[in-house]
Design an enzyme around this catalytic site. Sequence first.
Site, PDB file in Angstrom:
ATOM      1  N   HIS A   1       0.805  -1.231   0.000  1.00 59.53           N
ATOM      2  CA  HIS A   1       0.000   0.000   0.000  1.00 59.53           C
ATOM      3  C   HIS A   1       0.834   1.276   0.000  1.00 59.53           C
ATOM      4  CE1 HIS A   1      -3.422  -2.657   1.801  1.00 59.53           C
ATOM      5  NE2 HIS A   1      -3.320  -2.780   0.502  1.00 59.53           N
TER       6      HIS A   1
ATOM      7  N   ASN B   1      -2.650 -13.008  16.185  1.00 61.65           N
ATOM      8  CA  ASN B   1      -3.615 -11.916  16.325  1.00 61.65           C
ATOM      9  C   ASN B   1      -4.358 -12.108  17.643  1.00 61.65           C
ATOM     10  OD1 ASN B   1      -5.884 -10.070  15.866  1.00 61.65           O
ATOM     11  ND2 ASN B   1      -5.268 -10.137  13.720  1.00 61.65           N
TER      12      ASN B   1
HETATM   13  P1  NAD Z   1      -6.826  -3.573  10.471  1.00 56.48           P
HETATM   14  O1  NAD Z   1      -6.822  -2.307  11.286  1.00 56.48           O
HETATM   15  O2  NAD Z   1      -7.993  -3.868   9.632  1.00 56.48           O
HETATM   16  O3  NAD Z   1      -6.657  -4.797  11.464  1.00 56.48           O
HETATM   17  C1  NAD Z   1      -5.709  -4.785  12.475  1.00 56.48           C
HETATM   18  C2  NAD Z   1      -5.631  -6.169  13.061  1.00 56.48           C
HETATM   19  O4  NAD Z   1      -4.576  -6.159  14.006  1.00 56.48           O
HETATM   20  C3  NAD Z   1      -6.899  -6.636  13.785  1.00 56.48           C
HETATM   21  O5  NAD Z   1      -7.230  -7.933  13.357  1.00 56.48           O
HETATM   22  C4  NAD Z   1      -6.471  -6.626  15.253  1.00 56.48           C
HETATM   23  O6  NAD Z   1      -7.102  -7.655  16.009  1.00 56.48           O
HETATM   24  C5  NAD Z   1      -4.993  -6.878  15.136  1.00 56.48           C
HETATM   25  N1  NAD Z   1      -4.189  -6.407  16.265  1.00 56.48           N
HETATM   26  C6  NAD Z   1      -4.428  -5.382  17.117  1.00 56.48           C
HETATM   27  N2  NAD Z   1      -3.440  -5.283  18.017  1.00 56.48           N
HETATM   28  C7  NAD Z   1      -2.554  -6.263  17.724  1.00 56.48           C
HETATM   29  C8  NAD Z   1      -1.324  -6.675  18.291  1.00 56.48           C
HETATM   30  N3  NAD Z   1      -0.807  -6.050  19.365  1.00 56.48           N
HETATM   31  N4  NAD Z   1      -0.674  -7.721  17.741  1.00 56.48           N
HETATM   32  C9  NAD Z   1      -1.196  -8.382  16.664  1.00 56.48           C
HETATM   33  N5  NAD Z   1      -2.347  -8.029  16.078  1.00 56.48           N
HETATM   34  C10 NAD Z   1      -3.023  -6.983  16.608  1.00 56.48           C
HETATM   35  O7  NAD Z   1      -5.490  -3.561   9.655  1.00 56.48           O
HETATM   36  P2  NAD Z   1      -5.124  -4.219   8.256  1.00 56.48           P
HETATM   37  O8  NAD Z   1      -5.649  -5.597   8.215  1.00 56.48           O
HETATM   38  O9  NAD Z   1      -3.680  -3.974   8.097  1.00 56.48           O
HETATM   39  O10 NAD Z   1      -5.922  -3.376   7.163  1.00 56.48           O
HETATM   40  C11 NAD Z   1      -6.096  -1.980   7.278  1.00 56.48           C
HETATM   41  C12 NAD Z   1      -5.548  -1.091   6.177  1.00 56.48           C
HETATM   42  O11 NAD Z   1      -5.209   0.159   6.803  1.00 56.48           O
HETATM   43  C13 NAD Z   1      -4.298  -1.563   5.513  1.00 56.48           C
HETATM   44  O12 NAD Z   1      -4.505  -1.396   4.162  1.00 56.48           O
HETATM   45  C14 NAD Z   1      -3.162  -0.621   5.963  1.00 56.48           C
HETATM   46  O13 NAD Z   1      -2.456  -0.131   4.830  1.00 56.48           O
HETATM   47  C15 NAD Z   1      -3.855   0.562   6.575  1.00 56.48           C
HETATM   48  N6  NAD Z   1      -3.241   0.993   7.869  1.00 56.48           N
HETATM   49  C16 NAD Z   1      -1.875   0.990   8.059  1.00 56.48           C
HETATM   50  C17 NAD Z   1      -1.308   1.365   9.284  1.00 56.48           C
HETATM   51  C18 NAD Z   1       0.202   1.358   9.463  1.00 56.48           C
HETATM   52  O14 NAD Z   1       0.939   1.458   8.488  1.00 56.48           O
HETATM   53  N7  NAD Z   1       0.698   1.212  10.691  1.00 56.48           N
HETATM   54  C19 NAD Z   1      -2.152   1.755  10.325  1.00 56.48           C
HETATM   55  C20 NAD Z   1      -3.543   1.770  10.106  1.00 56.48           C
HETATM   56  C21 NAD Z   1      -4.076   1.377   8.877  1.00 56.48           C
END
Ligand code: NAD
Length: 254
Positions: free
Chosen positions: A131, A223
């Site tokens: 992304h 997760n």
């Molecule tokens: P998501 O927010 O949909 O899901 C996050 C997942 O992480 C959930 O299933 C949750 O249960 C899990 N989670 C929460 N805390 C955790 C931990 N401590 N250890 C392991 N797992 C944990 O995220 P996604 O599936 O990556 O999809 C969201 C979209 O948003 C992606 O396309 C991404 O590009 C973008 N995004 C990126 C960031 C980043 O770069 N840090 C942050 C937010 C969103």
Amino acid sequence: MATPILIEDVESHASDWSAIADRIRGSKNVTVLTGAGVSAESGLPTFRACGLWEEYRFEDVATPEAFARDPELVWRFYNYRRAMAMSAQPNDAHRAIAKLESSMTVPFTLITQNVDGLHHAAGSREILELHGNLRRVRCTGCKKTETTEEKLSELPRCECGALLRPDIVWFGEALTAATLLKAQAAAARGGVMLVVGTSAVVHPAAGLIEIGRVRGAFLIEVNPAETEATHLAHAVFRGPASRMVPALVERVTA
Ligand code: NAD
Ligand code: ZN
């Protein structure tokens, strides 16, 4: 399919831990797919956990339509996200994934949906960023990309005069074909697939898990919550990435 191995802590289930570590050690291919959850413990909110910036939903500011309508608003959102990502530090899960890569003698591919650059910061070398990356900007005119950690204005411009945009794949945009194809090829090699911190709802990233599964991969999910991918997993580590991933990698590399 059979009930997956469920592991909820690092102290018990010793034989399951070593069986899974053996699987990784003996695999002909290892693919790791990460999502926002791997960076949650670095202080970056996941998409599902927050999903809001000021009064806007992410889906309303991370689109090409929003940028065409109000580029200043979109840049305010991205300058905020850039500042957060650049002040964040990688956590033990990012570091363990980098360590796993350097210990591997078989093909290893790290695929991330994250845009925060923390896998780079932790020392991972080959990363397929599905992304994009918050540190990169792209010119809407000449298409040149540039990596910059400097604070940007609210309407940053390229030297050619056109508006810059974040080099991010927005909702409704296609992924870079070359990156997606490499990720799909890695998933299709089967072996072991480790899926960390993704809700597995954003496509086509989530489809990589299905590709791995149909190509016979041993699927491991890390997760704290159940996800759309849980029913496909052979083993589930039900806990935070910063605890579960290092514990697993330690056993693989011991
Ligand atoms: P998501 O927010 O949909 O899901 C996050 C997942 O992480 C959930 O299933 C949750 O249960 C899990 N989670 C929460 N805390 C955790 C931990 N401590 N250890 C392991 N797992 C944990 O995220 P996604 O599936 O990556 O999809 C969201 C979209 O948003 C992606 O396309 C991404 O590009 C973008 N995004 C990126 C960031 C980043 O770069 N840090 C942050 C937010 C969103
Ligand atoms: Zn330009």
